[in-house]
Write an enzyme that holds these catalytic residues in place. Structure first.
Site, mmCIF file in Angstrom:
data_model
loop_
_atom_site.group_PDB
_atom_site.id
_atom_site.type_symbol
_atom_site.label_atom_id
_atom_site.label_comp_id
_atom_site.label_asym_id
_atom_site.label_seq_id
_atom_site.Cartn_x
_atom_site.Cartn_y
_atom_site.Cartn_z
ATOM 1 N N SER A 66 0.853 -1.198 0.000
ATOM 2 C CA SER A 66 0.000 0.000 0.000
ATOM 3 C C SER A 66 0.881 1.237 0.000
ATOM 4 O O SER A 66 2.045 1.183 0.439
ATOM 5 C CB SER A 66 -0.864 -0.002 1.266
ATOM 6 O OG SER A 66 -1.391 1.282 1.522
ATOM 7 N N TYR B 74 -2.367 -0.828 10.230
ATOM 8 C CA TYR B 74 -2.440 -1.109 8.787
ATOM 9 C C TYR B 74 -1.159 -0.611 8.099
ATOM 10 O O TYR B 74 -0.533 -1.346 7.326
ATOM 11 C CB TYR B 74 -3.670 -0.424 8.187
ATOM 12 C CG TYR B 74 -3.835 -0.674 6.705
ATOM 13 C CD1 TYR B 74 -4.397 -1.860 6.240
ATOM 14 C CD2 TYR B 74 -3.406 0.257 5.763
ATOM 15 C CE1 TYR B 74 -4.544 -2.095 4.875
ATOM 16 C CE2 TYR B 74 -3.545 0.028 4.398
ATOM 17 C CZ TYR B 74 -4.118 -1.153 3.961
ATOM 18 O OH TYR B 74 -4.244 -1.391 2.610
#
Ligand SMILES: NC(=O)c1ccc[n+]([C@@H]2O[C@H](COP(=O)([O-])OP(=O)(O)OC[C@H]3O[C@@H](n4cnc5c(N)ncnc54)[C@H](OP(=O)(O)O)[C@@H]3O)[C@@H](O)[C@H]2O)c1
Length: 248
Positions: A140, A153
């Site tokens: 990501s 995350y």
């Protein structure tokens, strides 16, 4: 021989879009996730529109680390060889640090990091044995700079990028085994129902096209979409906290 691709987290979002994209490119597909009914309807749609490819499904919870190698080796038995494994399964979760409950953080790290590591490890074992293959990890843009409210995350994705870099270096002498880390920006999927509040959101099928192009070229590191995230990759680590807080 028809090439094959295994996709974890194929039941929705980027994984499902990649399944459509690789089907369009003539690959055999192994679709893995927990929601098997979604995998079955995706399989039926793909078989309907692509008569010349083989599509199989496999129930897989990447959190059950010990089951990952056996699921992948069953897929290899069916196809004979496995060309590409995409470790795409992932979850998100918002948590304000200091709440005293680490459940969300633990789940995120378990799925996004340990689940991905289990997938990479099982894939590389197959690739070493057959002498070729490509592992793709879905990281990501949050690997570039920790995002407020998504600390676990961001940490899971930064660790995954780092892990993939190390694996790529371990394997650099094996020219026929490739490692690809993909860093998506904001992609319209089920992962966040509020995704529209973020900047530069693109559709999953558009993202999947760019990702598949980069995978087929054997790139080691990819940012999707490249505008503006390839530039932000270098800028984000230097931005003051006030600006990061404002954007996210
Ligand atoms: N969308 C974005 O903006 C964005 C940005 C950066 C990175 N990513 C990454 O892209 C990947 C795909 O996300 P997405 O946006 O497509 O979200 P999504 O639509 O929610 O898809 C997530 C997929 O992961 C699967 N999954 C979750 N936990 C799993 C588990 N324990 N075992 C096996 N499969 C599991 C889900 O399937 P089941 O529930 O059926 O198991 C689902 O197919 C994730 O790794 C995510 O972190 C997304």
């Amino acid at each position: 021989m028809t090439k094959s691709v295994v996709i974890t987290g194929a039941s929705s979002g980027i994984g499902a879009a990649l399944a459509h994209e690789f089907a369009n490119r003539g690959y055999n597909l192994a679709l893995c996730a927990r929601r098997t009914e979604k995998l079955e309807s995706l399989k039926n749609a793909l078989i309907e529109s692509h008569k010349d490819i083989q599509v199989i499904t496999a129930a897989l919870d990447v959190n059950e680390l010990d089951t990952v190698p056996s699921v992948l080796s069953e897929i290899k038995k069916t196809f004979g060889t496995v060309d590409i494994v995409i470790a795409n399964a992932g979850i998100t979760g918002v948590r304000r640090t200091g709440s005293g409950d680490l459940t969300i953080d633990k789940n995120i790290l378990q799925t996004n990091l340990f689940g991905a590591i289990a997938t990479v490890d099982a894939a590389v074992a197959i690739f070493r044995e057959q002498g070729f293959g490509q592992i793709v990890g879905m990281s990501s843009f949050s690997a570039f700079r920790g995002i407020p409210g998504s600390a676990a995350y961001s940490a899971s994705k930064a660790a995954l990028t780092n892990y993939l870099q190390a694996v790529g270096t371990e394997l650099y002498r094996k020219k026929d085994i490739k490692v690809t880390a993909i860093h998506p920006g904001f992609i319209r999927t089920e992962i966040d129902e509020n995704i529209e509040k973020f900047p530069f959101v693109i559709d999953a099928d558009k993202a999947a096209k760019t990702m598949a192009n980069a995978i087929e070229k054997g790139k080691s590191d990819v940012v999707v979409p490249s505008w503006p995230w390839a530039i932000l990759r270098n800028v984000m680590p230097k931005l003051p906290e006030s600006i990061i807080a404002k954007i996210f």
